[in-house]
Design an enzyme around this catalytic site. Structure first.
Site, PDB file in Angstrom:
ATOM      1  CB  CYS A  79      -0.981  -0.046   1.168  1.00 16.47           C
ATOM      2  SG  CYS A  79      -2.305   1.159   0.991  1.00 16.47           S
ATOM      3  CG  HIS A 167      -4.010  -3.549   3.091  1.00 13.71           C
ATOM      4  ND1 HIS A 167      -3.035  -3.013   3.899  1.00 13.71           N
ATOM      5  CD2 HIS A 167      -4.578  -2.501   2.461  1.00 13.71           C
ATOM      6  CE1 HIS A 167      -3.026  -1.706   3.781  1.00 13.71           C
ATOM      7  NE2 HIS A 167      -3.956  -1.361   2.901  1.00 13.71           N
ATOM      8  CD  GLU A 169      -1.772  -5.950   5.548  1.00 14.98           C
ATOM      9  OE1 GLU A 169      -1.385  -6.487   4.498  1.00 14.98           O
ATOM     10  OE2 GLU A 169      -1.826  -4.711   5.692  1.00 14.98           O
ATOM     11  N   GLY A 222      -3.049 -14.970  37.750  1.00 17.51           N
ATOM     12  CA  GLY A 222      -4.094 -15.941  37.448  1.00 17.51           C
ATOM     13  C   GLY A 222      -4.374 -15.978  35.956  1.00 17.51           C
ATOM     14  N   GLY A 223      -3.867 -14.996  35.225  1.00 17.13           N
ATOM     15  CA  GLY A 223      -4.082 -14.934  33.783  1.00 17.13           C
ATOM     16  C   GLY A 223      -3.069 -15.782  33.010  1.00 17.13           C
ATOM     17  CB  VAL A 224      -3.081 -16.820  29.435  1.00 19.95           C
ATOM     18  CG1 VAL A 224      -2.223 -17.670  28.527  1.00 19.95           C
ATOM     19  CG2 VAL A 224      -4.492 -17.365  29.480  1.00 19.95           C
ATOM     20  CG  ASP A 225      -0.472 -12.670  28.762  1.00 21.44           C
ATOM     21  OD1 ASP A 225      -0.778 -13.635  28.039  1.00 21.44           O
ATOM     22  OD2 ASP A 225      -0.876 -11.516  28.562  1.00 21.44           O
ATOM     23  CB  SER A 226       1.450 -13.568  35.014  1.00 18.92           C
ATOM     24  OG  SER A 226       0.261 -14.100  35.513  1.00 18.92           O
TER      25      SER A 226
END
Ligand code: XMP
Length: 510
Positions: A79, A167, A169, A222-226
């Site tokens: 683009c 685009h 993507e 308690g979340g996925v990332d940590s």
């Protein structure tokens, strides 16, 4: 990191999507601002120029230093990138006469061109531009057209430079991923060696080297990332990782105990700290959303600091920061984008903690974090957890927060979430929760008039939380949940369902 693809960002809303698609091909890539080309050009194998809200004809032209890249690296210009190459290298770009936004089909595709391997005439592509390329740059060779856009794709003779107006993507470009594969794998010969397993091996080795015998403290949420960050670090340094899981009194019902048990079951060295009283005391009388966030952020830091002080000789603070939090994108207006809500978990802890920061997931997108977690053998249920905001139920209790309101909301939320699981809907929803409204409404129970609280249920579909749409649940489900809430939760006599999309609403009400 070596053998990667460099994506130069010109501020397009789609730049992160380019990175996502490239990663889907098991190729590692990084996004850098267009004017900050990394100095070690041996490390990247190909370059993609993103789109941009700016025009190459306007005053605010963004000029990349292409002399560092052309003839040295295979280059794909998307683009704005394609227009830039045309406009400044002997072609012509002008405002378009026809609307060039949305779906289009390739009406011509150059035969036998590796760039269009497995892509046929008629393939659907996504256009989003107001300028158009009138004439190709010097040595430009036309590769594809659509009905309205003659110069939809071209290459430059004598160099591995390709340019496309559409685009690839965006999912609406049905062969977009194929096109990226053609360019990256078949033309640029970039190896497809980016997998969760290779990430784990590499990261564990790097962490071992970086951390040696040092102690590291990490706040689990308690979340996925940590959680994934903790397991990775645990694999690298074992008991030298000290995890702290703080109960701020604003978690879901039974969450603190359940999740703490789960962490301990995974072998983590984790300390549960119940600081509910401290948080609720600090929140007393506060009803402004941003004020509540700030208070919670501040108390968290105090609690966390107290805990880290008790670990002798701790040197590092680990965080579960992920890639979308750290990408330094170019803003269309040249400045930082407006703060809608201050999501306090980005930006780390203050300097006084004097800890070095380690962020093992900072190059990953959310779904990659989940894949890495799976390759580490983590529990599916933990990995499939819906996002939950750091300030927890405090921003789902509109107005001031009291222990009683938290209790009511926890009950309502638990009925909703358990219902989603029972109806097999939990995994189909990106995020769900209940909101306690600061209004009472009149009802009738038995022969009695009631005047009690209203709760709203919110459930959205999304891919990244940036945009979201409300979930179209079966009526029977909503009916069942509503009955159960009103019958079981004392103090609530009315349930409503939020049918607003983001934008213009946000996912959380505060
Ligand atoms: P909004 O409400 O901005 O939410 O549409 C987008 C995503 O961010 C979460 N969220 C937060 N997460 N601290 C967090 O850690 C916060 O202060 C915060 N506010 C919103 C929200 O739950 C959704 O996933």
């Amino acid at each position: 990191m070596q053998n990667y693809v460099l994506i130069l960002d010109f501020g397009s809303q789609y730049t992160q999507l380019i990175a996502r698609r490239v990663r889907e091909l098991n190729i590692y890539c990084e996004i850098h601002p267009y004017n900050k080309i990394p100095s070690n050009i041996d490390d990247f194998k190909a370059v993609i120029l993103s789109g941009s809200p700016n025009s190459v004809r306007g005053e605010a032209v963004l000029h990349p230093d292409l002399s560092k890249l052309r003839h040295k690296k295979p280059l794909l210009a998307v683009c704005y990138g394609a227009q830039y190459l045309a406009h400044f290298f002997g072609g012509e770009v002008a405002p378009s006469n026809t609307r060039e936004y949305g779906r289009a089909n390739l009406s011509y595709v150059s035969a036998n061109e590796l760039f269009f391997r497995n892509i046929e005439v008629n393939s659907q592509v996504w256009m989003s531009h107001s300028d158009t390329i009138k004439t190709l740059p010097k040595h430009g060779v036309l590769l594809a057209s659509t009905k309205d856009v003659k110069n939809a794709a071209y290459k430059i003779e004598g160099e591995a430079t390709y340019a496309i107006q559409f685009h690839p993507e965006v999912y609406h470009s049905t062969d977009g991923k194929q096109l990226l594969e053609n360019f990256l794998v078949h033309i640029a010969k970039v190896a497809q060696d980016w997998t969760p397993n290779s990430f784990v091996d590499q990261t564990v080795a790097t962490l071992k080297k970086q951390l040696g015998n040092d102690k590291v403290v990490l706040g689990l949420s308690g979340g996925v990332d940590s959680s994934v960050a903790a397991i990775l670090l645990h694999r690298a340094i074992g008991k030298n990782l000290y995890c702290v899981f703080v109960n701020n009194g604003l978690l879901r019902k039974n969450e603190f105990t359940n999740v703490l048990n789960q962490y301990q079951g995974m072998g983590l060295n984790v300390k549960g700290v119940d600081a509910s009283a401290r948080f609720l005391k600090a929140l007393e009388g506060q009803s402004d959303p941003e004020q509540k966030r700030k208070t919670i952020g501040k108390v968290f830091i105090d609690v966390f600091d107290d805990e880290s002080q008790q670990i002798t000789d701790v040197k590092w603070l680990a965080q579960g920061t992920i890639y979308p939090d750290v990408i330094e994108s170019v803003s269309a207006t040249g400045g930082p984008s407006a703060t809608i809500k201050s999501h306090h978990n980005v930006g780390g802890l203050p300097d006084f903690m004097k800890l070095k920061i380690v962020e093992p997931l900072k190059t990953l997108f959310k779904d990659e974090v989940r894949r890495v977690g799976a390759s580490l053998g983590m529990d599916k249920e933990l990995l499939g957890r819906q996002p939950f905001p750091g300030p927890g139920l405090a921003i789902r209790i509109l107005g001031d927060v009291t222990r009683e309101k938290v209790r009511v909301l926890q009950e309502v939320d638990a009925i909703f979430i358990n219902g989603l699981r029972a109806w097999n809907l939990y995994d189909k929803v990106w995020q769900a929760g209940a909101i306690l409204l600061p209004v009472n409404s009149v009802g009738v129970m038995g022969d009695e008039r009631t005047y009690e609280k209203v709760v709203a249920l919110r459930a959205v579909e999304s891919t990244d939380g940036m945009t979201a749409d409300w979930v179209n649940f079966p009526y029977e489900f909503l009916q069942k949940i509503s009955n159960e809430i009103i019958n079981k939760v004392k103090g609530v006599n009315r349930v409503v369902y939020d049918i607003s999309s983001k934008p213009p609403a946000t996912i959380e009400w505060e």
